[in-house]
Write an enzyme that holds these catalytic residues in place. Structure first.
Site, short mmCIF file in Angstrom:
data_model
loop_
_atom_site.label_atom_id
_atom_site.label_comp_id
_atom_site.label_asym_id
_atom_site.label_seq_id
_atom_site.Cartn_x
_atom_site.Cartn_y
_atom_site.Cartn_z
N HIS A 53 0.84 -1.19 0.00
CA HIS A 53 0.00 0.00 0.00
C HIS A 53 0.88 1.24 0.00
O HIS A 53 2.11 1.15 0.05
CB HIS A 53 -0.99 0.00 1.17
CG HIS A 53 -0.38 0.08 2.54
ND1 HIS A 53 0.38 -0.93 3.09
CD2 HIS A 53 -0.44 1.07 3.48
CE1 HIS A 53 0.76 -0.58 4.30
NE2 HIS A 53 0.29 0.63 4.56
N HIS A 55 1.35 4.00 1.99
CA HIS A 55 1.87 4.78 3.11
C HIS A 55 3.40 4.87 3.06
O HIS A 55 4.08 3.90 2.72
CB HIS A 55 1.41 4.19 4.44
CG HIS A 55 -0.04 4.45 4.71
ND1 HIS A 55 -0.76 3.71 5.62
CD2 HIS A 55 -0.91 5.36 4.19
CE1 HIS A 55 -2.01 4.16 5.65
NE2 HIS A 55 -2.11 5.17 4.79
N ASP A 57 5.78 4.86 5.15
CA ASP A 57 6.63 3.94 5.91
C ASP A 57 6.70 2.56 5.24
O ASP A 57 7.39 1.67 5.73
CB ASP A 57 6.17 3.81 7.36
CG ASP A 57 4.77 3.24 7.52
OD1 ASP A 57 3.91 3.52 6.66
OD2 ASP A 57 4.53 2.51 8.51
N HIS A 58 6.03 2.42 4.10
CA HIS A 58 6.11 1.19 3.31
C HIS A 58 6.75 1.41 1.94
O HIS A 58 7.18 0.43 1.31
CB HIS A 58 4.71 0.58 3.13
CG HIS A 58 4.14 0.07 4.41
ND1 HIS A 58 4.01 -1.27 4.69
CD2 HIS A 58 3.69 0.73 5.51
CE1 HIS A 58 3.49 -1.41 5.90
NE2 HIS A 58 3.30 -0.20 6.42
N HIS A 111 -7.54 -0.95 5.74
CA HIS A 111 -6.53 0.02 6.21
C HIS A 111 -6.40 1.15 5.19
O HIS A 111 -6.40 2.33 5.54
CB HIS A 111 -5.21 -0.72 6.40
CG HIS A 111 -4.09 0.15 6.90
ND1 HIS A 111 -4.10 0.72 8.15
CD2 HIS A 111 -2.91 0.53 6.32
CE1 HIS A 111 -2.98 1.41 8.33
NE2 HIS A 111 -2.26 1.32 7.22
N ASP A 128 -0.20 -3.78 6.47
CA ASP A 128 -0.86 -3.30 7.69
C ASP A 128 -2.30 -3.79 7.79
O ASP A 128 -3.11 -3.16 8.49
CB ASP A 128 -0.84 -1.78 7.73
CG ASP A 128 0.54 -1.21 8.05
OD1 ASP A 128 1.45 -2.00 8.34
OD2 ASP A 128 0.69 0.02 7.99
N HIS A 166 4.75 -4.46 11.30
CA HIS A 166 5.08 -3.69 12.50
C HIS A 166 5.27 -4.59 13.70
O HIS A 166 4.67 -5.67 13.80
CB HIS A 166 3.96 -2.68 12.81
CG HIS A 166 3.90 -1.53 11.86
ND1 HIS A 166 4.66 -0.40 12.00
CD2 HIS A 166 3.16 -1.34 10.73
CE1 HIS A 166 4.39 0.45 11.02
NE2 HIS A 166 3.47 -0.11 10.24
#
Length: 254
Positions: A53, A55, A57-58, A111, A128, A166
């Site tokens: 996805h 975001h 942080d990915h 998410h 996530d 995570h």
């Protein structure tokens, strides 16, 4: 394939997997430096990037990795992910030659609206959507969508290793024990996680079988969660129970 969780950012895991010849793929590289360090330490060659996805942080490390390596980038159809060379969607199969691997793409909105997971080779790279003893927050989807997405993942083989993104397991366990306190599988998993973290080791991956036994978000149809919902005065539909459970986790302070 060899599987390696690479710690990154505050509490992310970037997943690396490689064959015996050192051909590697990486999943959701939120930053590039830890990936480069892990590749160099093991003498692996990066061949592919899989993204679940949009975001940051990915995907934050994708640009630098693409600049430094000759790689294919697989991602969902989402313009918020700018570096994809291959757009994939639900039901497609990602077939790789180096390393030799096949992954089924599963659409798992909840998410985010375009979130996907990759299942294959005994692994589930779920971003996530599913966490150990938990699930992702609903930023763009509905409780009904997320509950359906988790149901799809629950149907995978029980021995599948759940490679989530995570290190949330200890906190998830503390919440899970408030809604399913008599669950002995959950208690054992919580103790195991405490021991792993005390030794500085990752709590993931774990098996899907373990999640089915202990993760309350995969147990909304169980008698224990029905009793919890009744005690909260929640209507008895599956979606209502799931929504209440997610809302309770959102407001939980351990």
């Amino acid at each position: 394939m060899q599987l390696l969780p690479v710690p990154a950012l505050a509490d992310n895991y970037i997943w690396l997997a490689a064959d015996d010849a050192g051909n590697a793929l990486v999943v959701d590289p939120g930053e590039s430096a830890p990936v480069e360090a892990a590749l160099a330490e093991r003498g692996w060659t990066l061949r592919h990037i899989l993204l679940t996805h949009h975001h940051n942080d990915h995907i934050g490390g994708v640009f630098d990795l693409v600049r430094e390596h000759d790689v294919d980038v697989f991602a969902p159809f989402d313009t918020r992910i700018p570096y994809a060379s291959n757009r994939v969607e639900d039901g497609e199969e990602v077939v790789l030659s180096e390393p030799s691997a096949r992954f089924r793409v599963i659409a798992v909105p909840g998410h985010t609206s375009s979130h996907i997971a990759y299942a294959g080779e005994g692994f589930l790279f779920c971003g996530d959507t599913l966490f150990s003893l938990g699930c992702g927050r609903l930023f763009e989807g509905t409780p009904e969508q997320m509950a359906h997405s988790l149901g799809l993942l629950s149907a995978l083989p029980a021995e599948t290793l759940v490679c989530c993104a995570h290190e949330y397991t200890a906190a998830n366990a503390r919440f899970a024990l408030t809604v399913d306190p008599d669950n002995q599988a959950l208690r054992r998993r919580s103790a195991e996680v405490d021991e792993l973290r005390a030794k500085g080791r990752p709590s993931v991956p774990g098996t899907l079988a373990s999640e089915l036994a202990a993760n309350p978000f995969l147990r909304v149809d169980s008698d224990a969660l029905a009793r919890w919902a009744d005690a909260q005065g929640i209507a008895a539909t599956r979606t209502d129970r799931f929504a209440a459970l997610r809302a309770a986790k959102d407001h939980f302070r351990s």
